[in-house]
Design an enzyme around this catalytic site. Sequence first.
Site, PDB file in Angstrom:
ATOM      1  CE1 TYR A  11     119.890  54.968 129.813  1.00  0.00           C
ATOM      2  CE2 TYR A  11     119.176  52.676 129.956  1.00  0.00           C
ATOM      3  CZ  TYR A  11     119.942  53.716 130.429  1.00  0.00           C
ATOM      4  OH  TYR A  11     120.733  53.522 131.518  1.00  0.00           O
ATOM      5  CG  LEU A  33     110.570  60.501 117.242  1.00  0.00           C
ATOM      6  CD1 LEU A  33     110.252  61.962 116.884  1.00  0.00           C
ATOM      7  CD2 LEU A  33     111.764  60.461 118.205  1.00  0.00           C
ATOM      8  N   GLY A  36     110.985  56.678 121.817  1.00  0.00           N
ATOM      9  CA  GLY A  36     112.200  57.493 121.896  1.00  0.00           C
ATOM     10  C   GLY A  36     111.852  58.962 122.081  1.00  0.00           C
ATOM     11  CB  ALA A  73     113.894  50.457 116.158  1.00  0.00           C
ATOM     12  CB  ALA A  74     112.675  46.423 119.774  1.00  0.00           C
ATOM     13  CB  SER A  76     112.030  47.162 125.318  1.00  0.00           C
ATOM     14  OG  SER A  76     111.876  48.478 125.808  1.00  0.00           O
ATOM     15  CB  SER A 116     117.045  40.964 125.728  1.00  0.00           C
ATOM     16  OG  SER A 116     116.640  40.846 127.058  1.00  0.00           O
ATOM     17  CE1 TYR A 140     112.227  43.378 124.511  1.00  0.00           C
ATOM     18  CE2 TYR A 140     113.065  42.110 126.376  1.00  0.00           C
ATOM     19  CZ  TYR A 140     113.265  43.064 125.392  1.00  0.00           C
ATOM     20  OH  TYR A 140     114.471  43.696 125.277  1.00  0.00           O
ATOM     21  CE  LYS A 144     114.817  42.983 121.919  1.00  0.00           C
ATOM     22  NZ  LYS A 144     115.452  44.019 121.107  1.00  0.00           N
ATOM     23  CG  HIS A 186     113.970  49.004 133.522  1.00  0.00           C
ATOM     24  ND1 HIS A 186     113.737  49.643 132.336  1.00  0.00           N
ATOM     25  CD2 HIS A 186     113.959  47.678 133.235  1.00  0.00           C
ATOM     26  CE1 HIS A 186     113.607  48.750 131.381  1.00  0.00           C
ATOM     27  NE2 HIS A 186     113.732  47.553 131.891  1.00  0.00           N
ATOM     28  NE  ARG A 278     108.982  42.887 137.582  1.00  0.00           N
ATOM     29  CZ  ARG A 278     109.816  43.823 137.135  1.00  0.00           C
ATOM     30  NH1 ARG A 278     109.401  45.070 136.990  1.00  0.00           N
ATOM     31  NH2 ARG A 278     111.053  43.532 136.832  1.00  0.00           N
TER      32      ARG A 278
HETATM   33  N1  UDP Z   1     112.340  45.606 141.053  1.00  0.00           N
HETATM   34  C1  UDP Z   1     111.812  46.016 142.273  1.00  0.00           C
HETATM   35  N2  UDP Z   1     111.051  47.129 142.299  1.00  0.00           N
HETATM   36  C2  UDP Z   1     110.770  47.874 141.198  1.00  0.00           C
HETATM   37  C3  UDP Z   1     111.316  47.472 139.955  1.00  0.00           C
HETATM   38  C4  UDP Z   1     112.103  46.315 139.923  1.00  0.00           C
HETATM   39  O1  UDP Z   1     112.044  45.374 143.303  1.00  0.00           O
HETATM   40  O2  UDP Z   1     110.050  48.882 141.301  1.00  0.00           O
HETATM   41  C5  UDP Z   1     113.181  44.404 140.999  1.00  0.00           C
HETATM   42  C6  UDP Z   1     112.690  43.331 140.044  1.00  0.00           C
HETATM   43  O3  UDP Z   1     111.806  42.447 140.694  1.00  0.00           O
HETATM   44  C7  UDP Z   1     113.984  42.638 139.626  1.00  0.00           C
HETATM   45  C8  UDP Z   1     115.033  43.767 139.701  1.00  0.00           C
HETATM   46  O4  UDP Z   1     114.436  44.797 140.494  1.00  0.00           O
HETATM   47  O5  UDP Z   1     114.342  41.674 140.554  1.00  0.00           O
HETATM   48  C9  UDP Z   1     115.388  44.330 138.350  1.00  0.00           C
HETATM   49  O6  UDP Z   1     114.190  44.655 137.659  1.00  0.00           O
HETATM   50  P1  UDP Z   1     114.164  45.482 136.329  1.00  0.00           P
HETATM   51  O7  UDP Z   1     112.721  45.652 135.919  1.00  0.00           O
HETATM   52  O8  UDP Z   1     114.966  46.739 136.506  1.00  0.00           O
HETATM   53  O9  UDP Z   1     114.948  44.593 135.286  1.00  0.00           O
HETATM   54  P2  UDP Z   1     114.667  43.107 134.744  1.00  0.00           P
HETATM   55  O10 UDP Z   1     115.778  42.277 135.302  1.00  0.00           O
HETATM   56  O11 UDP Z   1     113.318  42.675 135.211  1.00  0.00           O
HETATM   57  O12 UDP Z   1     114.757  43.274 133.274  1.00  0.00           O
END
Ligand code: UDP
Length: 323
Positions: A11, A33, A36, A73-74, A76, A116, A140, A144, A186, A278
């Site tokens: 990305y 790949l 990617g 490359a990693a 993530s 990160s 993760y 890093k 995400h 989460r």
């Molecule tokens: N989030 C959410 N629903 C989703 C995915 C993410 O509410 O389906 C929330 C997650 O709890 C965090 C924010 O969105 O507070 C950003 O999450 P993301 O995974 O995009 O990035 P992170 O900051 O975890 O790397």
Amino acid sequence: MRVLVTGGAGYIGSVTTAQLLAAGFEVEILDDLSSGHRAALPPAALFHTGSLLEPATLDRVFARRFDAVVHFAAHSLVGESMTDPLKYYHNNVTGTLALIDRVAAGGADRFVFSSSAAVYGEPEISPVTEQAAVVPINPYGRTKLVMEWALADTARSAGFAAVALRYFNAAGAVGDLGEDHTPETHLIPRLLRSLLDPELTFAVFGDDYPTPDGTCIRDYIHVQDLAEAHLAALLWADAPGLTAINLGSGHGHSVSEVIAAATAATGRDIAPTTVPRRSGDPARLVASNELALQLLRWRPQRDLAEILRDAWRWHRRHPHGHS
Ligand code: UDP
């Protein structure tokens, strides 16, 4: 300048490669790949298929020297790193050590590394400066940090210039290059994809955080801004040793604010359900971007509305991702 981009089919790697090519750099890509996409490879870059874990691949790539290496490359996925940590240590750390080894042996003069905000874990201060304690809370983030340390020590002793760019939340799209992870974890792609595919559900992960609206706050950066920061870092890197720099906007947005921006960008009604938190999500993660401004003369030019607009355009045009 000849630049090697590892992970250039990914990305942020593909958007940065496009940017480097547009600026007149000669670019070669190394990507296995594994995550990617072939479709994201810019035709003007010479492509080497293979992994950093294969000495023969590195022999082939480093048959000529580079002015700079940009190392994306990693693996993530934070969740996967908790269930399969060795996959992360093996690929991310061992692969990076092999790459650093080639650079230290004279393979390149400059090294720009994708780090990160995960290195900070759950920071106690906001916005987070580069001086904040680095206490990652998942494998993760720990990989890093280990890579930053290995790079710092080697860059100092071998005498090359290195920059670790600590990304906050990359988002958005540029033309035909957008965000396509499997699985997608995400916020923004999950939210937008749920509007295009009724089989995909979207939920807010917790609304009981100590923030004004109860949802988590993050610092979202347009991927084009990130790419521009890599270019600036490449041109700036000069002195031997490693400098770690945050890439963020200095402004946070809550999940509810992102949903409001998505509603405005898409014209759709979005009424998500809320599910429990989460695990491992800090309430607030916002970058101080003063160092990036001071050293790289870089600050993001695109706001959340533009991120959502560009991401929505990309997801509508690519409802099945890059495939
Ligand atoms: N989030 C959410 N629903 C989703 C995915 C993410 O509410 O389906 C929330 C997650 O709890 C965090 C924010 O969105 O507070 C950003 O999450 P993301 O995974 O995009 O990035 P992170 O900051 O975890 O790397």
